[in-house]
Design a protein around this motif. Structure first.
Motif, PDB file in Angstrom:
ATOM      1  N   PHE A  37       0.842  -1.198   0.000  1.00 41.61           N
ATOM      2  CA  PHE A  37       0.000   0.000   0.000  1.00 41.61           C
ATOM      3  C   PHE A  37       0.872   1.241   0.000  1.00 41.61           C
ATOM      4  N   THR A  38       0.435   2.272  -0.707  1.00 38.84           N
ATOM      5  CA  THR A  38       1.159   3.543  -0.655  1.00 38.84           C
ATOM      6  C   THR A  38       0.175   4.660  -0.307  1.00 38.84           C
ATOM      7  N   ALA A  39       0.711   5.643   0.421  1.00 39.58           N
ATOM      8  CA  ALA A  39      -0.125   6.765   0.860  1.00 39.58           C
ATOM      9  C   ALA A  39      -0.433   7.670  -0.315  1.00 39.58           C
ATOM     10  N   ALA A  40      -1.697   8.059  -0.443  1.00 40.27           N
ATOM     11  CA  ALA A  40      -2.097   8.938  -1.546  1.00 40.27           C
ATOM     12  C   ALA A  40      -2.332  10.354  -1.044  1.00 40.27           C
ATOM     13  N   ARG A  41      -2.980  10.510   0.091  1.00 40.60           N
ATOM     14  CA  ARG A  41      -3.256  11.852   0.626  1.00 40.60           C
ATOM     15  C   ARG A  41      -3.552  11.750   2.118  1.00 40.60           C
ATOM     16  N   THR A  42      -3.358  12.883   2.772  1.00 42.12           N
ATOM     17  CA  THR A  42      -3.640  12.948   4.216  1.00 42.12           C
ATOM     18  C   THR A  42      -4.598  14.098   4.470  1.00 42.12           C
TER      19      THR A  42
END
Ligand SMILES: CC(C)(COP(=O)(O)OP(=O)(O)OC[C@H]1O[C@@H](n2cnc3c(N)ncnc32)[C@H](O)[C@@H]1OP(=O)(O)O)[C@@H](O)C(=O)NCCC(=O)NCCS
Length: 214
Positions: A178-183
């Motif tokens: 999994f990779t972070a897309a937005r916070t």
């Protein structure tokens, strides 16, 4: 995959992963969920006894992957697909359980936490392993099964949200692709729910996942 898995729980036995919540395990699953997410869900579903009963009563068995050790559910991963999630219960159920006046603000809080999957997207809503069984690979088994299930349903990606106070869970997700897309910053939720930012992560479902699922 429905048979015994390679993972081992704290008691040393083989862990079995199933693609649905066994009948009769509703209270156990509600207990695991509440232990893991009670801090976050408390303002919407407290008191705890009512919350656990609500979750158990409205559970959608076909939207949860269960990990069993010696016949007991020790881990669960809930997901949304085709408009259904593991945790059910609509606005009418919330109002019937908590009353109209107390129920309405709870509905607002629940709507803040709710997520709607995009087309061909599986949303993993929550993963929880019994505290005494953590760190033995059960969470990883559940995540692998989520990927296989998404591939079986021809999803193009998996989405999940992780809160800022849970870096170990985030690290686990990263190890599983999994990779972070937005916070999204949510400082107004810090005192209420214990976190002040939510990161959305994605994992593409690749051709290899489709092959592995077969
Ligand atoms: C996150 C969770 C499901 C992982 O299950 P698990 O069976 O311990 O996972 P695995 O054994 O496959 O992997 C262990 C890894 O999980 C992560 N992890 C997160 N919280 C953990 C905890 N309280 N204890 C142990 N591992 C945890 C770590 O990355 C750990 O690796 P590390 O030992 O290098 O730090 C489990 O810890 C849990 O139920 N936590 C509470 C609920 C939660 O935070 N859910 C995720 C919400 S986004």
């Amino acid at each position: 995959m429905t048979g015994p898995e390679a993972g081992r729980g704290r008691r040393g036995g083989p862990v079995e992963v199933r693609r649905s919540i066994p009948r009769g395990a509703e209270a156990r699953v509600a207990e695991l969920y509440w232990e893991a997410f009670g801090r976050k869900l408390g303002p919407a579903l407290d008191p705890p006894d009512t919350a656990r009963a609500f979750i158990a009563h409205h559970l959608h068995h076909d939207r949860g992957i269960a990990a069993l050790l010696d016949g007991e559910v020790v881990g669960v991963a809930g997901y949304q697909l085709g408009g259904r999630a593991l945790t059910g219960g609509g606005a009418r159920d919330v109002l019937a359980t908590y009353g109209t006046l107390r129920g309405l603000p709870r509905l607002v809080l629940l709507s803040v936490l709710s997520r709607t999957p995009a087309a061909r997207e599986l949303v993993m809503d929550g993963i929880a392993v019994s505290p005494v069984c953590r760190g033995h690979g059960i969470g990883s088994l559940l995540l692998k099964e989520i990927v296989a299930l998404a591939a079986d349903h021809d999803c193009r990606r998996i989405r999940l949200d992780v809160i800022d106070v849970n870096p170990r869970a985030r690290a686990l997700y990263e190890r599983h692709g999994f990779t972070a897309a937005r916070t999204e910053r949510t400082p107004y939720l810090r005192h209420l729910m214990g976190f002040s930012a939510v990161t959305t992560m994605y994992r593409p479902v690749a051709a290899a996942d489709h092959e592995e699922a077969r």
